[in-house]
Design an enzyme around this catalytic site. Structure first.
Site, PDB file in Angstrom:
ATOM      1  CG  HIS A  10      37.545 -50.635  26.561  1.00 19.85           C
ATOM      2  ND1 HIS A  10      38.136 -50.914  27.757  1.00 19.85           N
ATOM      3  CD2 HIS A  10      38.365 -49.754  25.929  1.00 19.85           C
ATOM      4  CE1 HIS A  10      39.266 -50.238  27.857  1.00 19.85           C
ATOM      5  NE2 HIS A  10      39.422 -49.527  26.755  1.00 19.85           N
ATOM      6  CD  GLU A  32      42.597 -58.725  21.371  1.00 19.79           C
ATOM      7  OE1 GLU A  32      41.440 -58.291  21.304  1.00 19.79           O
ATOM      8  OE2 GLU A  32      43.553 -58.219  20.717  1.00 19.79           O
ATOM      9  CB  CYS A  42      41.941 -42.628  28.683  1.00 18.33           C
ATOM     10  SG  CYS A  42      41.464 -43.929  29.814  1.00 18.33           S
ATOM     11  N   PRO A 273      20.600 -61.412  12.153  1.00 17.33           N
ATOM     12  CG  PRO A 273      18.547 -62.523  12.140  1.00 17.33           C
ATOM     13  CD  PRO A 273      19.555 -61.899  11.239  1.00 17.33           C
ATOM     14  CG  PHE A 276      24.448 -59.997  18.863  1.00 21.65           C
ATOM     15  CD1 PHE A 276      24.109 -61.235  18.333  1.00 21.65           C
ATOM     16  CD2 PHE A 276      23.521 -59.332  19.642  1.00 21.65           C
ATOM     17  CE1 PHE A 276      22.865 -61.800  18.563  1.00 21.65           C
ATOM     18  CE2 PHE A 276      22.271 -59.884  19.893  1.00 21.65           C
ATOM     19  CZ  PHE A 276      21.936 -61.114  19.352  1.00 21.65           C
ATOM     20  CB  ALA A 278      29.338 -54.106  21.174  1.00 20.94           C
TER      21      ALA A 278
HETATM   22  C1  LIG Z   1      44.834 -42.389  23.401  1.00 21.43           C
HETATM   23  C2  LIG Z   1      43.370 -42.685  23.561  1.00 21.43           C
HETATM   24  C3  LIG Z   1      42.662 -42.125  24.614  1.00 21.43           C
HETATM   25  C4  LIG Z   1      41.303 -42.409  24.773  1.00 21.43           C
HETATM   26  N1  LIG Z   1      40.617 -41.850  25.820  1.00 21.43           N
HETATM   27  C5  LIG Z   1      39.311 -42.131  26.003  1.00 21.43           C
HETATM   28  C6  LIG Z   1      38.604 -41.583  27.110  1.00 21.43           C
HETATM   29  O1  LIG Z   1      39.158 -40.861  27.938  1.00 21.43           O
HETATM   30  N2  LIG Z   1      37.269 -41.882  27.205  1.00 21.43           N
HETATM   31  C7  LIG Z   1      36.636 -42.698  26.329  1.00 21.43           C
HETATM   32  O2  LIG Z   1      35.430 -42.955  26.495  1.00 21.43           O
HETATM   33  N3  LIG Z   1      37.291 -43.246  25.268  1.00 21.43           N
HETATM   34  C8  LIG Z   1      38.608 -42.969  25.095  1.00 21.43           C
HETATM   35  N4  LIG Z   1      39.284 -43.520  24.014  1.00 21.43           N
HETATM   36  C9  LIG Z   1      38.536 -44.350  23.039  1.00 21.43           C
HETATM   37  C10 LIG Z   1      38.523 -45.797  23.507  1.00 21.43           C
HETATM   38  O3  LIG Z   1      39.814 -46.250  23.764  1.00 21.43           O
HETATM   39  C11 LIG Z   1      37.869 -46.661  22.444  1.00 21.43           C
HETATM   40  O4  LIG Z   1      36.592 -46.169  22.195  1.00 21.43           O
HETATM   41  C12 LIG Z   1      37.786 -48.090  22.930  1.00 21.43           C
HETATM   42  O5  LIG Z   1      39.069 -48.655  22.980  1.00 21.43           O
HETATM   43  C13 LIG Z   1      36.886 -48.948  22.043  1.00 21.43           C
HETATM   44  O6  LIG Z   1      36.871 -50.241  22.549  1.00 21.43           O
HETATM   45  P1  LIG Z   1      36.526 -51.480  21.605  1.00 21.43           P
HETATM   46  O7  LIG Z   1      36.629 -52.681  22.468  1.00 21.43           O
HETATM   47  O8  LIG Z   1      35.273 -51.229  20.880  1.00 21.43           O
HETATM   48  O9  LIG Z   1      37.631 -51.478  20.481  1.00 21.43           O
HETATM   49  P2  LIG Z   1      39.222 -51.524  20.500  1.00 21.43           P
HETATM   50  O10 LIG Z   1      39.760 -50.884  21.725  1.00 21.43           O
HETATM   51  O11 LIG Z   1      39.665 -50.992  19.192  1.00 21.43           O
HETATM   52  O12 LIG Z   1      39.559 -53.073  20.600  1.00 21.43           O
HETATM   53  C14 LIG Z   1      39.307 -53.969  19.561  1.00 21.43           C
HETATM   54  C15 LIG Z   1      40.062 -55.257  19.825  1.00 21.43           C
HETATM   55  O13 LIG Z   1      39.812 -56.171  18.776  1.00 21.43           O
HETATM   56  C16 LIG Z   1      41.006 -56.864  18.444  1.00 21.43           C
HETATM   57  N5  LIG Z   1      40.892 -57.346  17.062  1.00 21.43           N
HETATM   58  C17 LIG Z   1      40.599 -56.598  15.959  1.00 21.43           C
HETATM   59  N6  LIG Z   1      40.561 -57.372  14.858  1.00 21.43           N
HETATM   60  C18 LIG Z   1      40.834 -58.639  15.268  1.00 21.43           C
HETATM   61  C19 LIG Z   1      40.933 -59.879  14.589  1.00 21.43           C
HETATM   62  N7  LIG Z   1      40.750 -59.974  13.266  1.00 21.43           N
HETATM   63  N8  LIG Z   1      41.235 -60.983  15.318  1.00 21.43           N
HETATM   64  C20 LIG Z   1      41.413 -60.898  16.649  1.00 21.43           C
HETATM   65  N9  LIG Z   1      41.332 -59.740  17.351  1.00 21.43           N
HETATM   66  C21 LIG Z   1      41.040 -58.627  16.668  1.00 21.43           C
HETATM   67  C22 LIG Z   1      42.085 -55.815  18.626  1.00 21.43           C
HETATM   68  O14 LIG Z   1      43.357 -56.411  18.817  1.00 21.43           O
HETATM   69  C23 LIG Z   1      41.579 -55.063  19.869  1.00 21.43           C
HETATM   70  O15 LIG Z   1      42.074 -55.615  21.054  1.00 21.43           O
HETATM   71  C24 LIG Z   1      40.649 -43.246  23.851  1.00 21.43           C
HETATM   72  C25 LIG Z   1      41.362 -43.811  22.771  1.00 21.43           C
HETATM   73  C26 LIG Z   1      42.706 -43.538  22.636  1.00 21.43           C
HETATM   74  C27 LIG Z   1      43.455 -44.153  21.483  1.00 21.43           C
END
Ligand SMILES: Cc1cc2nc3c(=O)[nH]c(=O)nc-3n(C[C@H](O)[C@H](O)[C@H](O)COP(=O)(O)OP(=O)(O)OC[C@H]3O[C@@H](n4cnc5c(N)ncnc54)[C@H](O)[C@@H]3O)c2cc1C
Length: 458
Positions: A10, A32, A42, A273, A276, A278
């Site tokens: 996300h 990725e 979710c 700086p 970044f 997120a």
């Molecule tokens: C079952 C479930 C239900 C949820 N329901 C909700 C909801 O209803 N509402 C809500 O707001 N939030 C919900 N969440 C939380 C939400 O899914 C997370 O907050 C969100 O996925 C965070 O997004 P992100 O991109 O920061 O990280 P992540 O989703 O953790 O994605 C990180 C990405 O980085 C990649 N990555 C990591 N390290 C490396 C590397 N070294 N090299 C290459 N790629 C890498 C991973 O493969 C992954 O694709 C839910 C979570 C779960 C598990």
């Protein structure tokens, strides 16, 4: 400007789209390790419960869409090492095994989080599964049909959504949690006791105050979950006891909280700086306290990702922080929460008071009605609103969003009591229920003031 984005669910997807919309000339490479982007975790519970019919629909972007923005998208590439000072990284192509080096002017760390896996005996059992990414979702979906007894470990919102989904799917469900209440981070006991009773009435076994001690695989293919209070034979165990930030790659190179969450400023810059960050890899600015907190939510991730894109060239748009506003639907209950609860406030260093308010949501002359339950948490002294909870069979969850706005804008209980909300008998009373909640808090304050005056005059 050469930008490398590591991780693309996300936060990464939102960052890539905004970086390239704002800076069409930027050279953006995305790494990725999975073969998909933007998976909505979710939806796992919604699929298990039969609400969503096709798990392929749980994506809102794909590598081709990101490429159409101009990104060079390297799927199934694992970033092994990053040198933020030298501005280089080592990447492994997971399909060929080849390792290459890359360089960047700006780095975006959107590596997210991973489920916490406590060091419990037997946790490596094949029957114990995690629930986070698309592969794990597919695994749960593939296995679920021939499994009858499901144990969910962890009664946060993810665990509870799965409990409901498996119960709706006709499974025998046991929920184990080491604390004394479900959903304890979001809701106070007035709400959780209603929900726990409802779950029990629907046949869900709720084992609270029980710590898992071990998982023992049996010859018949089942696994026994051993806890401090009992033993639960299970065909599948789902572990959802929380998340930790996935930030090993930049550990020691940028400032972090004790749990490894990266600290960013209001423009999503880390302590370096040109780096970044997120989403779930980061701490958020938590408005109720004004400090940092680790609150992994997709809402924070997309917002912070957008801000990376807006600010990567130069600071233009400031982060407004978060209240950790959440919604939940559970067996007909519409539930919303924002900010601190009465229980969590002292842990967050806040001195608060709280009021409960219960009413019908609209006038009694209407042919049908529903009870609403609301709670307001506010700071002692300033009377600034710092938290709210709402629950009803009628959908008042948008009121949690309204209370979120109140917290973000530092509104007081008096502001809420008098703010201009509409009246229409199909929807509410001449005083909207949020006004009445604010007025209940004012009445509570008046009572306390009167009591202290009485005490002073005695
Ligand atoms: C079952 C479930 C239900 C949820 N329901 C909700 C909801 O209803 N509402 C809500 O707001 N939030 C919900 N969440 C939380 C939400 O899914 C997370 O907050 C969100 O996925 C965070 O997004 P992100 O991109 O920061 O990280 P992540 O989703 O953790 O994605 C990180 C990405 O980085 C990649 N990555 C990591 N390290 C490396 C590397 N070294 N090299 C290459 N790629 C890498 C991973 O493969 C992954 O694709 C839910 C979570 C779960 C598990």
């Amino acid at each position: 400007m050469k930008v490398v984005v590591v991780g693309c669910t996300h936060a990464g997807t939102s960052a890539v789209k905004t970086i390239l919309t704002e800076n069409p000339d930027a050279e953006v490479t995305v790494y990725e390790r999975n073969d998909n982007v933007s998976f909505l975790s979710c939806g796992i519970a919604l699929y298990v419960g039969g609400v969503v019919k096709d798990p392929e629909g749980l994506f809102y972007s794909n590598p081709d869409e990101l490429a159409s923005f101009g990104a060079d998208v390297k799927m199934e590439h694992d970033v092994l090492d990053i040198d933020t000072e030298g501005k280089t990284l080592t990447v492994k192509d997971l399909k060929t095994g080849e390792e290459t080096q890359d360089t960047f002017d700006k780095l975006v760390v959107t590596t997210g989080s991973w489920p916490i896996i406590p060091p419990i005996d037997g946790i490596q059992s094949d029957n114990v599964v995690l629930c986070k990414n698309y592969n794990q979702a597919q695994e749960i979906i593939r296995r679920k049909d021939d499994k009858k007894r499901i144990t969910v470990v962890g009664g946060g919102y993810i665990g509870i959504e799965l409990v409901e989904a498996f119960a709706e799917d006709g499974k025998e469900v046991t929920l184990v949690d080491g604390l004394d209440r479900i959903l304890n981070k979001y809701l106070d006991p007035e709400f959780t006791s209603v929900l726990e009773d409802d779950l029990r009435n629907r046949g869900v076994k709720i084992q609270l105050n029980e710590m898992v001690k071990g998982f023992v695989d049996n010859e018949d293919g089942t696994t026994t979950v051993q806890t401090s209070g009992g033993e639960y034979e299970s065909d599948m165990v789902i572990l959802c006891v929380g998340f930790r930030p996935n930030t090993e790659l930049v550990k020691g190179q940028v400032d972090m909280l004790g749990n490894g969450a990266i600290i960013v400023d209001n423009y999503m810059r880390t302590s370096n700086p040109d780096v970044f960050a997120a989403g779930d890899s980061c701490a958020v600015n938590y408005n109720p306290t004004g400090g940092h907190a680790y609150i992994p939510l997709a809402t924070n991730a997309v917002r912070m990702g957008l801000l990376v894109g807006k600010n990567i060239k130069e600071p233009t748009l400031e982060y407004r922080g978060t209240q950790s506003t959440s919604g939940l639907y559970l067996f007909g209950w519409n539930i919303g929460s924002t900010g601190v609860s009465e229980n969590s406030a002292p842990v967050m260093g806040l001195e608060t008071r709280a009021v409960m308010f219960e009413d019908n949501y609209r006038p009694e002359f209407m042919p049908t009605n529903e009870k609403i339950m609301m709670k307001l948490v506010y700071e002692v002294g300033t009377k600034r609103i710092v938290g709210g909870q709402v629950m009803s069979k009628y959908d008042i969850t948008q009121s949690a969003n309204t209370l979120s706005l109140a917290i973000q804008n530092k509104m007081t209980i008096e502001d809420l009591a008098l703010v201009d909300f509409f009246f229409q008998p199909v929807f509410d009373r001449p005083w909207n229920y949020l006004n009445l909640l604010g007025q209940a808090a004012m009445a509570h304050e008046a009572e306390i003031e009167q009591e202290s005056m009485n005490a002073g005059s005695n």
